[in-house]
Design a protein around this motif. Structure first.
Motif, mmCIF file in Angstrom:
data_model
loop_
_atom_site.group_PDB
_atom_site.id
_atom_site.type_symbol
_atom_site.label_atom_id
_atom_site.label_comp_id
_atom_site.label_asym_id
_atom_site.label_seq_id
_atom_site.Cartn_x
_atom_site.Cartn_y
_atom_site.Cartn_z
ATOM 1 N N ILE A 1 77.859 -11.912 -4.532
ATOM 2 C CA ILE A 1 76.978 -11.762 -5.689
ATOM 3 C C ILE A 1 76.895 -10.284 -6.021
ATOM 4 O O ILE A 1 76.578 -9.466 -5.156
ATOM 5 N N LEU A 2 77.208 -9.930 -7.272
ATOM 6 C CA LEU A 2 77.175 -8.540 -7.701
ATOM 7 C C LEU A 2 76.110 -8.388 -8.779
ATOM 8 O O LEU A 2 76.061 -9.189 -9.726
ATOM 9 N N THR A 3 75.274 -7.375 -8.637
ATOM 10 C CA THR A 3 74.245 -7.133 -9.640
ATOM 11 C C THR A 3 74.184 -5.649 -9.982
ATOM 12 O O THR A 3 74.314 -4.795 -9.098
ATOM 13 N N ALA A 4 74.040 -5.380 -11.272
ATOM 14 C CA ALA A 4 73.960 -4.001 -11.741
ATOM 15 C C ALA A 4 72.562 -3.440 -11.465
ATOM 16 O O ALA A 4 71.557 -4.101 -11.727
ATOM 17 N N ASP A 5 72.519 -2.227 -10.933
ATOM 18 C CA ASP A 5 71.259 -1.529 -10.668
ATOM 19 C C ASP A 5 71.179 -0.347 -11.628
ATOM 20 O O ASP A 5 71.769 0.709 -11.393
ATOM 21 N N TYR A 6 70.451 -0.546 -12.713
ATOM 22 C CA TYR A 6 70.396 0.459 -13.772
ATOM 23 C C TYR A 6 69.799 1.781 -13.275
ATOM 24 O O TYR A 6 70.306 2.855 -13.581
ATOM 25 N N ASN A 7 68.728 1.712 -12.495
ATOM 26 C CA ASN A 7 68.060 2.931 -12.031
ATOM 27 C C ASN A 7 68.938 3.789 -11.148
ATOM 28 O O ASN A 7 68.859 5.023 -11.166
ATOM 29 N N ASN A 8 69.796 3.147 -10.350
ATOM 30 C CA ASN A 8 70.591 3.878 -9.370
ATOM 31 C C ASN A 8 72.057 4.039 -9.780
ATOM 32 O O ASN A 8 72.872 4.505 -8.983
ATOM 33 N N ASN A 9 72.391 3.629 -11.022
ATOM 34 C CA ASN A 9 73.756 3.793 -11.540
ATOM 35 C C ASN A 9 74.809 3.243 -10.576
ATOM 36 O O ASN A 9 75.814 3.908 -10.280
ATOM 37 N N CYS A 10 74.560 2.043 -10.081
ATOM 38 C CA CYS A 10 75.499 1.457 -9.131
ATOM 39 C C CYS A 10 75.476 -0.064 -9.260
ATOM 40 O O CYS A 10 74.701 -0.631 -10.040
ATOM 41 N N TRP B 1 74.808 -2.170 -17.023
ATOM 42 C CA TRP B 1 73.927 -3.198 -17.585
ATOM 43 C C TRP B 1 74.548 -4.577 -17.368
ATOM 44 O O TRP B 1 74.398 -5.161 -16.316
ATOM 45 N N GLY B 2 75.256 -5.104 -18.373
ATOM 46 C CA GLY B 2 75.882 -6.419 -18.211
ATOM 47 C C GLY B 2 77.175 -6.338 -17.416
ATOM 48 O O GLY B 2 77.821 -5.287 -17.344
ATOM 49 N N MET B 3 77.569 -7.469 -16.802
ATOM 50 C CA MET B 3 78.789 -7.499 -15.989
ATOM 51 C C MET B 3 79.470 -8.858 -16.085
ATOM 52 O O MET B 3 78.838 -9.874 -16.372
ATOM 53 N N CYS B 4 80.775 -8.852 -15.813
ATOM 54 C CA CYS B 4 81.524 -10.094 -15.667
ATOM 55 C C CYS B 4 82.732 -9.816 -14.785
ATOM 56 O O CYS B 4 83.080 -8.657 -14.535
ATOM 57 N N ALA C 1 79.415 -3.229 -18.434
ATOM 58 C CA ALA C 1 78.975 -2.663 -19.715
ATOM 59 C C ALA C 1 78.003 -1.525 -19.411
ATOM 60 O O ALA C 1 76.973 -1.733 -18.772
ATOM 61 N N GLN C 2 78.336 -0.308 -19.874
ATOM 62 C CA GLN C 2 77.530 0.866 -19.576
ATOM 63 C C GLN C 2 76.647 1.226 -20.777
ATOM 64 O O GLN C 2 77.152 1.583 -21.845
ATOM 65 N N TYR C 3 75.367 1.132 -20.552
ATOM 66 C CA TYR C 3 74.394 1.423 -21.593
ATOM 67 C C TYR C 3 74.474 2.895 -22.002
ATOM 68 O O TYR C 3 74.329 3.241 -23.180
ATOM 69 N N GLY C 4 74.714 3.777 -21.036
ATOM 70 C CA GLY C 4 74.641 5.213 -21.287
ATOM 71 C C GLY C 4 75.705 5.757 -22.215
ATOM 72 O O GLY C 4 75.426 6.626 -23.047
#
Length: 524
Positions: free
Chosen positions: A462-471, A493-496, A506-509
């Motif tokens: 299971i992979l989840t994006a951590d916006y606060n930690n950029n990882c 942000w989003g991932m697939c 998908a990188q919000y920055g």
């Protein structure tokens, strides 16, 4: 002019030697067609000659593509079906040999215990029977070892066939391409299954006479061969027995494969894989964009039916785009440029994903923001609602207008990134809570866990994006932290994940989609 009759002379399609005939170098005035009946390339003179009169011809480059596609499918079958099947067969034979050793050991022990109750004069008979057991055991083990050697030889041949097809697929040498003959069909016929029968020791009563008869006898043994006991592995998933993909390991260092600039004006939120060549994205406007991964070019744009900004996107098993419209309270399925709508009452849809069975999972909030639930749809019919745990407490943190993401794991677990609760919530297919993952310390930026996009791979990670930690956090299917993906991400942000287990973030920055390789296949 018939190429088949002039191969031994000076015929050179495109004026190139056969050893260097290249797909990209074919002289279109010489060999741009292919005679299907004669199974050879032909030039414009050949087509008009008596040799090929009335024959059906095709464009040679189309024939090349078809052959390569066929070889790629067979290579995939070798890799994902045949090779793993033979590995399982080899393991099964080895297990049977181990079991045979144990059973024969138990048999020897039984004989020994029975013999201890007899007088010294029967010791010779005991040793005689044990020798018979050992002889039977050795005979059966030798038979199984020979069977195992044949299977291992076939496995080695399969690997060679795989490598040969891979080399052929990568070549542009027509002579080599048309000279290769695939032997995949020979491996589809699985070997016979050898089943050694287990022996039994039948003790006799001690009466002091006819010791050979009274002491006991060993039942007859046999080795049978059943062609139908083995079956080819399948890639179809089911709750009881899912597919067994190739074993893959996490890379020590991740690799950025490509970066795609989506050119959204302000923000980028989501990405969804249509195929291994194309991805859908959604950003800060009401237009969803389809991009070529290799070229980075925009292929198609679709505007939402309501003209509102979509909240989340996904792709169904059949390749249709799905998006949720939070403002309009609808789940929308785009089929052939037409949009089918599932309209909600008193609920607003958030995250969405397509399952292995073809259902849709939608996470949604009530209009008043006090309830959150997951709903399973089959078409437009509600099949399941997941909202509370066994104690009647909410599984998900109630909140309004907070982006949540959902995905299904290979074991049919339902995984939700609940940013309101700062957790990944995982329930099984029945909706029973399995675990909550609340992050791992130390985090790369030493900030609180902020889960957004979520996805799973072929290994059940299971992979989840951590916006606060950029990882990106990688955990196993039981919630154990494995490692971070920390490769200079800018607001993930989003991932697939595509079918090759390449990760798209998908990188919000910076409004870019980054393709990351984080696993490699391990062939045992």
């Amino acid at each position: 002019m018939n190429p088949r009759t002039t191969r031994s002379s000076n015929f050179r399609p495109g004026n190139l030697p056969p050893s260097t005939l290249d797909v990209n170098s074919i002289d279109k005035e010489q060999c741009k067609m292919y005679c299907n009946q004669c199974d050879i390339p032909v030039c414009h003179k050949c087509i008009g000659s008596d040799q090929h009169l009335g024959h059906k011809v095709s464009e040679i480059l189309k024939v090349v593509d078809e052959r390569k596609t066929k070889f790629m499918k067979e290579q995939t079958e070798l890799n994902k079906t045949i090779y793993p099947t033979y590995q399982d067969i080899a393991s099964d034979v080895q297990n049977r040999m181990s079991q045979l050793e144990k059973e024969y050991g138990d048999l020897s022990t039984a004989i020994t215990k029975h013999g201890e109750n007899w007088h010294r004069e029967i010791d010779k008979l005991v040793q005689k029977l044990k020798a018979e057991v050992d002889e039977m055991k050795n005979t059966q083990l030798q038979t199984l070892q020979k069977h195992l050697d044949e299977i291992n030889k076939t496995i080695s041949d399969i690997k060679d066939e795989f490598d040969s097809l891979e080399t052929t697929i990568d070549t542009n040498d027509l002579s080599k391409l048309f000279s290769v003959t695939s032997n995949v069909h020979t491996y589809r016929n699985l070997p016979h299954k050898i089943n050694p029968s287990l022996l039994k020791f039948i003790p006799g009563k001690i009466q002091g006479e006819e010791l050979s008869k009274l002491f006991g006898a060993i039942s007859s043994s046999s080795l049978t061969s059943d062609k139908h006991d083995y079956s080819m592995k399948t890639t179809q998933k089911s709750p009881e027995a899912g597919s067994s993909p190739p074993v893959k390991q996490l890379l020590d260092e991740t690799e950025t494969v490509t970066t795609i600039d989506t050119r959204y004006k302000y923000d980028l939120y989501n990405v969804a894989c249509l195929s291994d060549e194309e991805i859908w994205t959604r950003g800060d406007d009401n237009i969803m964009k389809l991009y070529s991964i290799n070229q980075g070019s925009l292929l198609k744009s679709i505007r939402t039916k309501s003209r509102d900004i979509p909240f989340n996107i996904a792709v169904t098993k059949s390749g249709d785009l799905v998006y949720t419209d939070y403002i309009d309270r609808t789940v929308n399925i785009v089929k052939n440029e037409k949009i089918e709508v599932i309209r909600l009452q008193n609920w607003r849809p958030n995250g969405v994903c397509s399952t292995s069975s073809g259902d849709l999972l939608v996470i949604m909030e009530s209009d008043d923001g006090k309830q959150t639930k997951v709903v399973r749809y089959s078409g437009s019919t509600v099949k399941q609602t997941i909202q509370f745990d066994d104690k009647g407490k909410p599984l998900y943190q109630p909140s309004s207008y907070i982006l949540r993401y959902i995905t299904e794991n290979k074991n049919q677990d339902i995984c939700v990134s609940d940013i309101g609760a700062k957790a990944v919530v995982v329930v099984n297919q029945a909706g029973k809570l399995r675990f909550r993952y609340t992050g791992h310390t130390p985090a790369p930026n030493n900030r609180p866990f902020d889960p957004l996009g979520i996805t799973t791979d072929s290994q059940g990670h299971i992979l989840t994006a951590d916006y606060n930690n950029n990882c990106v956090h990688i955990i196993d299917q039981d919630g154990q932290f494995l490692r971070y993906i920390d490769c200079v991400l800018s607001g993930p942000w989003g991932m697939c994940i595509d079918t090759n287990d390449n990760l798209f973030v998908a990188q919000y920055g910076n409004r870019q989609v980054k393709e990351i390789k984080y696993m490699y296949m391990y062939l045992q």
